[in-house]
Scaffold this motif. Structure first.
Motif, PDB file in Angstrom:
ATOM      1  N   VAL A   7       0.836  -1.204   0.000  1.00  0.00           N
ATOM      2  CA  VAL A   7       0.000   0.000   0.000  1.00  0.00           C
ATOM      3  C   VAL A   7       0.869   1.251   0.000  1.00  0.00           C
ATOM      4  O   VAL A   7       0.570   2.242  -0.676  1.00  0.00           O
ATOM      5  N   LEU A   8       1.973   1.199   0.752  1.00  0.00           N
ATOM      6  CA  LEU A   8       2.877   2.339   0.834  1.00  0.00           C
ATOM      7  C   LEU A   8       3.468   2.683  -0.531  1.00  0.00           C
ATOM      8  O   LEU A   8       3.574   3.856  -0.903  1.00  0.00           O
ATOM      9  N   THR A   9       3.855   1.691  -1.294  1.00  0.00           N
ATOM     10  CA  THR A   9       4.499   1.957  -2.591  1.00  0.00           C
ATOM     11  C   THR A   9       3.497   2.277  -3.701  1.00  0.00           C
ATOM     12  O   THR A   9       3.792   3.048  -4.602  1.00  0.00           O
ATOM     13  N   THR A  10       2.312   1.699  -3.630  1.00  0.00           N
ATOM     14  CA  THR A  10       1.332   1.919  -4.699  1.00  0.00           C
ATOM     15  C   THR A  10       0.379   3.072  -4.397  1.00  0.00           C
ATOM     16  O   THR A  10      -0.262   3.601  -5.309  1.00  0.00           O
ATOM     17  N   LEU A  41      -4.350 -12.788  13.197  1.00  0.00           N
ATOM     18  CA  LEU A  41      -5.073 -12.122  12.121  1.00  0.00           C
ATOM     19  C   LEU A  41      -5.048 -12.945  10.845  1.00  0.00           C
ATOM     20  O   LEU A  41      -4.042 -13.546  10.485  1.00  0.00           O
ATOM     21  N   ARG A  42      -6.162 -12.940  10.139  1.00  0.00           N
ATOM     22  CA  ARG A  42      -6.269 -13.661   8.863  1.00  0.00           C
ATOM     23  C   ARG A  42      -6.613 -12.674   7.735  1.00  0.00           C
ATOM     24  O   ARG A  42      -5.769 -12.355   6.916  1.00  0.00           O
ATOM     25  N   ALA A  43      -7.843 -12.195   7.712  1.00  0.00           N
ATOM     26  CA  ALA A  43      -8.242 -11.220   6.693  1.00  0.00           C
ATOM     27  C   ALA A  43      -7.842  -9.822   7.146  1.00  0.00           C
ATOM     28  O   ALA A  43      -8.122  -9.429   8.277  1.00  0.00           O
ATOM     29  N   ILE A  44      -7.180  -9.069   6.246  1.00  0.00           N
ATOM     30  CA  ILE A  44      -6.721  -7.712   6.577  1.00  0.00           C
ATOM     31  C   ILE A  44      -6.949  -6.804   5.371  1.00  0.00           C
ATOM     32  O   ILE A  44      -6.682  -7.184   4.231  1.00  0.00           O
ATOM     33  N   ALA A  45      -7.438  -5.609   5.637  1.00  0.00           N
ATOM     34  CA  ALA A  45      -7.575  -4.570   4.616  1.00  0.00           C
ATOM     35  C   ALA A  45      -6.718  -3.390   5.043  1.00  0.00           C
ATOM     36  O   ALA A  45      -6.601  -3.094   6.239  1.00  0.00           O
ATOM     37  N   ALA A  46      -6.101  -2.710   4.070  1.00  0.00           N
ATOM     38  CA  ALA A  46      -5.247  -1.571   4.386  1.00  0.00           C
ATOM     39  C   ALA A  46      -5.485  -0.457   3.375  1.00  0.00           C
ATOM     40  O   ALA A  46      -5.648  -0.714   2.184  1.00  0.00           O
ATOM     41  N   VAL A  47      -5.519   0.794   3.884  1.00  0.00           N
ATOM     42  CA  VAL A  47      -5.728   1.955   3.012  1.00  0.00           C
ATOM     43  C   VAL A  47      -4.669   3.008   3.323  1.00  0.00           C
ATOM     44  O   VAL A  47      -4.231   3.152   4.466  1.00  0.00           O
ATOM     45  N   PRO A  48      -4.247   3.756   2.297  1.00  0.00           N
ATOM     46  CA  PRO A  48      -3.253   4.809   2.524  1.00  0.00           C
ATOM     47  C   PRO A  48      -3.901   6.117   2.940  1.00  0.00           C
ATOM     48  O   PRO A  48      -5.020   6.427   2.533  1.00  0.00           O
ATOM     49  N   VAL A  49      -3.184   6.882   3.750  1.00  0.00           N
ATOM     50  CA  VAL A  49      -3.541   8.275   4.017  1.00  0.00           C
ATOM     51  C   VAL A  49      -2.580   9.096   3.179  1.00  0.00           C
ATOM     52  O   VAL A  49      -1.397   9.218   3.508  1.00  0.00           O
ATOM     53  N   ALA A  50      -3.072   9.610   2.066  1.00  0.00           N
ATOM     54  CA  ALA A  50      -2.202  10.272   1.091  1.00  0.00           C
ATOM     55  C   ALA A  50      -2.530  11.749   0.959  1.00  0.00           C
ATOM     56  O   ALA A  50      -3.691  12.139   0.901  1.00  0.00           O
ATOM     57  N   VAL A  51      -1.490  12.560   0.927  1.00  0.00           N
ATOM     58  CA  VAL A  51      -1.609  13.988   0.666  1.00  0.00           C
ATOM     59  C   VAL A  51      -0.768  14.270  -0.569  1.00  0.00           C
ATOM     60  O   VAL A  51       0.452  14.116  -0.548  1.00  0.00           O
ATOM     61  N   GLY A  52      -1.444  14.649  -1.643  1.00  0.00           N
ATOM     62  CA  GLY A  52      -0.729  14.792  -2.909  1.00  0.00           C
ATOM     63  C   GLY A  52      -0.235  13.436  -3.367  1.00  0.00           C
ATOM     64  O   GLY A  52      -0.981  12.462  -3.413  1.00  0.00           O
ATOM     65  N   THR A  53       1.037  13.350  -3.650  1.00  0.00           N
ATOM     66  CA  THR A  53       1.634  12.073  -4.085  1.00  0.00           C
ATOM     67  C   THR A  53       2.324  11.339  -2.950  1.00  0.00           C
ATOM     68  O   THR A  53       2.921  10.289  -3.169  1.00  0.00           O
ATOM     69  N   SER A  54       2.225  11.876  -1.730  1.00  0.00           N
ATOM     70  CA  SER A  54       2.917  11.285  -0.587  1.00  0.00           C
ATOM     71  C   SER A  54       1.963  10.497   0.302  1.00  0.00           C
ATOM     72  O   SER A  54       0.889  10.990   0.653  1.00  0.00           O
TER      73      SER A  54
END
Length: 273
Positions: free
Chosen positions: A63-66, A94-107
């Protein structure tokens, strides 16, 4: 700057809106090459605490790179991610995991996770809810960046004498008042308004009695920059008729009769810079 309280609040919202029992996350390092997991809700062990996730590694590193959300139905068995962190993840159960980025601009400034101890597919509603939480946090961080930028400009402008350059301070004052209305945090909003009061009365007491309401001052500061009622309304997110109403109230309170007289009086009394 991302603060611990931001993550704590975001993780609490994620658990409430998704119904998933575990949420955790961490801020990304300044160089964008790693993230440390620092905040947790619903965990039962310390296995994940302080874990450093490298860019591209595991689910969070992906998630961090994409800069895009990603998830797995069964973490340890998923072939789409690398498995450097299987041991702490399985130790937490833990088995099922979802992750989302907190992005500002391209960072990407942080990654937020939600998970469960059963293998399952995270539903679309949960994904949408997590994305909304991340977007809300990103908006707050964007506003803070703009506030810091404006404060830097103010500090630079305050070093010069009143004169032609003082107009920069007045512009910054008007912009800061508009920004303050967009800040959800009441403590930060109050702090911004205190800074605005100091700008209007350099070296004075910002608590000096002022009959004008915050919104009346917002309108007056914008009008003082030469904005029409329509432009003031656009900048402040108001209707033109509402701007007129605030101006009439300010005139009544200051005993003035025109826009220009009201601005001059407000400056003389120290309500505007």
């Amino acid at each position: 700057m991302l603060e611990t309280a931001d993550l704590t609040a975001a993780l609490g919202r994620i658990r409430r809106v998704t119904g998933l029992p575990v949420a955790f996350g961490g801020a990304v390092a300044a160089d964008g090459r790693a993230m440390r997991l620092t905040d947790f809700a619903g965990t039962t062990t310390l296995a994940l605490h302080g874990l450093v996730v490298g860019a591209g590694n595991g689910l969070g590193g992906r998630v961090l790179t994409t800069a895009r959300p990603a998830g797995v139905e069964d973490y340890a068995a998923d072939p789409r991610i690398s498995h450097e962190y299987d041991k702490p993840v399985t130790a937490e159960g833990l088995r099922a995991i979802a992750a989302v980025p907190v992005a500002v601009g391209t960072s990407v400034l942080a990654v937020l996770y939600a998970g469960t101890r059963e293998p399952l597919t995270v539903g679309a509603r949960a994904w949408d809810a997590m994305s909304q939480v991340a977007a809300r946090l990103a908006t707050e961080l964007t506003v803070r960046r703009e506030v810091r930028r404006r404060l830097d400009e103010i500090e630079a402008a305050a070093a010069v004498s009143r004169g032609a350059q003082w107009e920069d301070v007045r512009q910054a004052h008007a912009d800061l008042r508009a920004i303050a209305q967009e800040v959800a945090d009441p403590v930060l909003r109050a702090r911004l308004r205190q800074v605005c009061a100091l700008l209007a009365q350099p070296g004075g007491d910002p608590r000096t009695a002022n009959p004008l309401s915050p919104r009346e001052l917002d309108v007056l500061a914008t009008v003082a920059m030469g904005c029409s009622n329509a432009e003031a309304a656009r900048r402040l997110g108001l209707l033109p008729e509402t701007v007129k109403s605030y101006l009439r109230n300010a005139m009544r309170k200051l005993g003035t009769h025109t826009r220009a007289e009201t601005v001059v009086t407000a400056r003389r009394l120290g309500f505007l810079p």
